[in-house]
Design an enzyme around this catalytic site. Structure first.
Site, mmCIF file in Angstrom:
data_model
loop_
_atom_site.group_PDB
_atom_site.id
_atom_site.type_symbol
_atom_site.label_atom_id
_atom_site.label_comp_id
_atom_site.label_asym_id
_atom_site.label_seq_id
_atom_site.Cartn_x
_atom_site.Cartn_y
_atom_site.Cartn_z
ATOM 1 N N HIS A 1 -4.888 -3.174 6.450
ATOM 2 C CA HIS A 1 -4.711 -3.432 5.006
ATOM 3 C C HIS A 1 -6.089 -3.790 4.445
ATOM 4 O O HIS A 1 -6.439 -4.952 4.282
ATOM 5 C CB HIS A 1 -3.705 -4.572 4.791
ATOM 6 C CG HIS A 1 -3.607 -4.997 3.348
ATOM 7 N ND1 HIS A 1 -3.160 -4.161 2.349
ATOM 8 C CD2 HIS A 1 -3.898 -6.173 2.738
ATOM 9 C CE1 HIS A 1 -3.183 -4.798 1.192
ATOM 10 N NE2 HIS A 1 -3.633 -6.029 1.398
ATOM 11 N N ASP B 1 0.836 -1.204 0.000
ATOM 12 C CA ASP B 1 0.000 0.000 0.000
ATOM 13 C C ASP B 1 0.874 1.260 0.000
ATOM 14 O O ASP B 1 0.582 2.239 -0.690
ATOM 15 C CB ASP B 1 -0.914 -0.001 1.236
ATOM 16 C CG ASP B 1 -1.685 -1.303 1.359
ATOM 17 O OD1 ASP B 1 -2.537 -1.553 0.508
ATOM 18 O OD2 ASP B 1 -1.400 -2.074 2.294
HETATM 19 P P1 NAD Z 1 -2.764 -18.304 -4.329
HETATM 20 O O1 NAD Z 1 -4.130 -18.923 -4.234
HETATM 21 O O2 NAD Z 1 -2.122 -18.160 -5.666
HETATM 22 O O3 NAD Z 1 -1.759 -19.121 -3.421
HETATM 23 C C1 NAD Z 1 -2.053 -19.405 -2.093
HETATM 24 C C2 NAD Z 1 -1.342 -20.706 -1.769
HETATM 25 O O4 NAD Z 1 -1.543 -20.944 -0.389
HETATM 26 C C3 NAD Z 1 -1.889 -21.911 -2.529
HETATM 27 O O5 NAD Z 1 -0.834 -22.581 -3.187
HETATM 28 C C4 NAD Z 1 -2.512 -22.766 -1.433
HETATM 29 O O6 NAD Z 1 -2.367 -24.166 -1.677
HETATM 30 C C5 NAD Z 1 -1.713 -22.328 -0.226
HETATM 31 N N1 NAD Z 1 -2.374 -22.583 1.046
HETATM 32 C C6 NAD Z 1 -3.672 -22.478 1.359
HETATM 33 N N2 NAD Z 1 -3.863 -22.822 2.641
HETATM 34 C C7 NAD Z 1 -2.651 -23.105 3.155
HETATM 35 C C8 NAD Z 1 -2.204 -23.539 4.421
HETATM 36 N N3 NAD Z 1 -3.057 -23.749 5.421
HETATM 37 N N4 NAD Z 1 -0.880 -23.748 4.592
HETATM 38 C C9 NAD Z 1 -0.005 -23.555 3.594
HETATM 39 N N5 NAD Z 1 -0.382 -23.155 2.356
HETATM 40 C C10 NAD Z 1 -1.683 -22.941 2.146
HETATM 41 O O7 NAD Z 1 -2.837 -16.910 -3.571
HETATM 42 P P2 NAD Z 1 -1.800 -15.704 -3.649
HETATM 43 O O8 NAD Z 1 -2.184 -14.837 -4.786
HETATM 44 O O9 NAD Z 1 -0.418 -16.211 -3.559
HETATM 45 O O10 NAD Z 1 -2.202 -14.891 -2.324
HETATM 46 C C11 NAD Z 1 -1.966 -15.430 -1.057
HETATM 47 C C12 NAD Z 1 -2.587 -14.526 0.019
HETATM 48 O O11 NAD Z 1 -1.921 -13.262 0.054
HETATM 49 C C13 NAD Z 1 -4.066 -14.217 -0.193
HETATM 50 O O12 NAD Z 1 -4.744 -14.272 1.059
HETATM 51 C C14 NAD Z 1 -4.039 -12.789 -0.715
HETATM 52 O O13 NAD Z 1 -5.264 -12.121 -0.489
HETATM 53 C C15 NAD Z 1 -2.913 -12.222 0.089
HETATM 54 N N6 NAD Z 1 -2.290 -10.976 -0.397
HETATM 55 C C16 NAD Z 1 -1.939 -10.048 0.532
HETATM 56 C C17 NAD Z 1 -1.316 -8.873 0.114
HETATM 57 C C18 NAD Z 1 -0.922 -7.821 1.111
HETATM 58 O O14 NAD Z 1 -0.529 -6.726 0.689
HETATM 59 N N7 NAD Z 1 -0.972 -8.056 2.412
HETATM 60 C C19 NAD Z 1 -1.074 -8.668 -1.248
HETATM 61 C C20 NAD Z 1 -1.452 -9.639 -2.152
HETATM 62 C C21 NAD Z 1 -2.076 -10.801 -1.718
HETATM 63 C C1 LMR Z 2 -3.764 -6.478 -2.508
HETATM 64 O O1 LMR Z 2 -3.829 -5.433 -1.854
HETATM 65 O O2 LMR Z 2 -3.452 -6.492 -3.707
HETATM 66 C C2 LMR Z 2 -4.050 -7.779 -1.812
HETATM 67 O O3 LMR Z 2 -4.442 -7.575 -0.488
HETATM 68 C C3 LMR Z 2 -5.010 -8.642 -2.557
HETATM 69 C C4 LMR Z 2 -6.437 -8.130 -2.457
HETATM 70 O O4 LMR Z 2 -7.299 -8.930 -2.142
HETATM 71 O O5 LMR Z 2 -6.665 -6.945 -2.697
#
Ligand code: NAD
Ligand code: LMR
Length: 328
Positions: free
Chosen positions: A187, A159
């Protein structure tokens, strides 16, 4: 050669994992002379995909990658970890808020907190990325008996980077000219990207960008809604920029913060800025390379205070919603 750092990454076969692992193993995260061990954690059904990711990591022949351990066993996955990067969880789909994931994702972080406490190095630092990351971090922290709260973080650096990029574009300057940008709160769509204290080339943003209506309106909502805009455009949530945010967060925590500046990360509140103790809230942070502290004395005008209070109220509601996952 330095002794290797052990980094555990959950969700390692996912989108963010795919973008993140090469950045860790190439030296972007801990520097060009720091070897790393990677412990990659997935759920059983994703172990095949993780095997493919590991094959690709092998094929990079990274000079700094000392060992790579794929596993679906949490105890094995967090064994000896110096850093635990909790990415694994379900991402939201278009039309959802991040907090809608709490019911699905929250419970993942109880077992992970316990496994970190039981297996990681005593100084382990944990960064939660999986959404809703502030409250998932709260759950992990409260289930990690014996690990100090100061060692838990949730990511708002993406962010911060988004906000800097928007301000730089509006002012017609390079991203690097924007400093002192704090994301306050959650967030989520209530986060407050604080333009009132941010600077461009050392001057207050409000002295450089005279369009106050844009700052109070479109700027804030663009940053708050950027995650949703990316999901709409890509059909999947941010991944490369999220992985980059993880690298930036850890570099900022492990290297001295430039003089006069600060960075954004969600940490356990000590009551600073009226944020209730124990909530995981994003605040301005400085690091000396080893230890971090909350920057005190940042002025919050009425506009900023109202925005921060709204985000903190949402964090309190989220804490209430997961109270069953937090041991008393
Ligand atoms: P994705 O679905 O591509 O990958 C998530 C992975 O986590 C999958 O491979 C899944 O098998 C695995 N998984 C699910 N449960 C699990 C567990 N209990 N233990 C271990 N692994 C597990 O998702 P992504 O795009 O990589 O996003 C992951 C997370 O990050 C999401 O919750 C997304 O919203 C979040 N995210 C946060 C931010 C931030 O700024 N904080 C930014 C982007 C994404
Ligand atoms: C982001 O900010 O890109 C992540 O938290 C993914 C989402 O769900 O917005």
């Amino acid at each position: 050669m330095k002794a290797p750092i052990t980094v555990s990454v959950t969700g390692a076969a996912g989108q963010i994992g795919y973008a993140l692992l090469t950045r860790i193993a190439s030296g972007s995260m801990f520097g060009p002379d720091q070897p790393v061990n990677l412990r990659l954690i997935e759920i059983e059904p994703a172990m095949g995909a993780l095997e493919g990711t590991v094959m690709e990591m092998d094929d990079c022949a990274f000079p700094l990658l000392n060992e790579i351990v794929p596993t679906c066993d949490l105890n094995e996955g967090f064994r000896g970890a110096d850093w635990a990067l909790l990415v694994g969880s379900v991402p939201r789909k278009a039309g959802m808020e991040r907090a809608d994931l709490l019911g699905i994702n929250g419970k993942i972080f109880t077992g992970q907190g316990q496994a970190i406490a039981g297996n990681a190095a005593s100084g382990v630092r944990t960064l939660v990325v999986g959404n809703p990351c502030n409250t998932n971090c709260l759950i992990a922290m409260n289930n990690a008996n014996g690990i100090p709260n100061e060692q838990f973080f949730a990511m708002t650096r993406l962010d911060e980077n988004r906000a800097k990029s928007q301000l730089a574009a509006k002012a017609g300057v390079h991203n690097s000219a924007v400093t002192n940008l704090c994301i306050w709160g959650n967030h989520s769509a209530t986060q407050y990207p604080d333009f009132t204290n941010a600077k461009i080339d050392g001057k207050l943003v409000t002295e450089v960008i005279s369009d106050r209506a844009w700052l109070e309106g479109e700027f804030i909502s663009t940053v708050q809604q950027r995650g949703a805009a990316i999901i709409k455009a890509r059909g999947q949530s941010s991944a490369a920029s999220a992985a980059n945010g993880v690298v930036d967060t850890i570099r900022s925590l492990t290297t001295p913060t430039p003089e006069g500046d600060w960075t954004s990360v969600a940490v356990c509140s000590d009551g600073s800025y009226g944020i209730p103790e124990g909530l995981i809230a994003s605040m301005p942070i400085r690091s000396d390379g080893q230890n971090w502290s909350i920057v005190q004395g940042v002025e919050l005008d009425d506009f900023s205070r109202t925005k921060l209070d709204a985000s903190v109220a949402e964090l309190s509601e989220e804490r209430e919603a997961v109270k069953d996952l937090i041991p008393s």
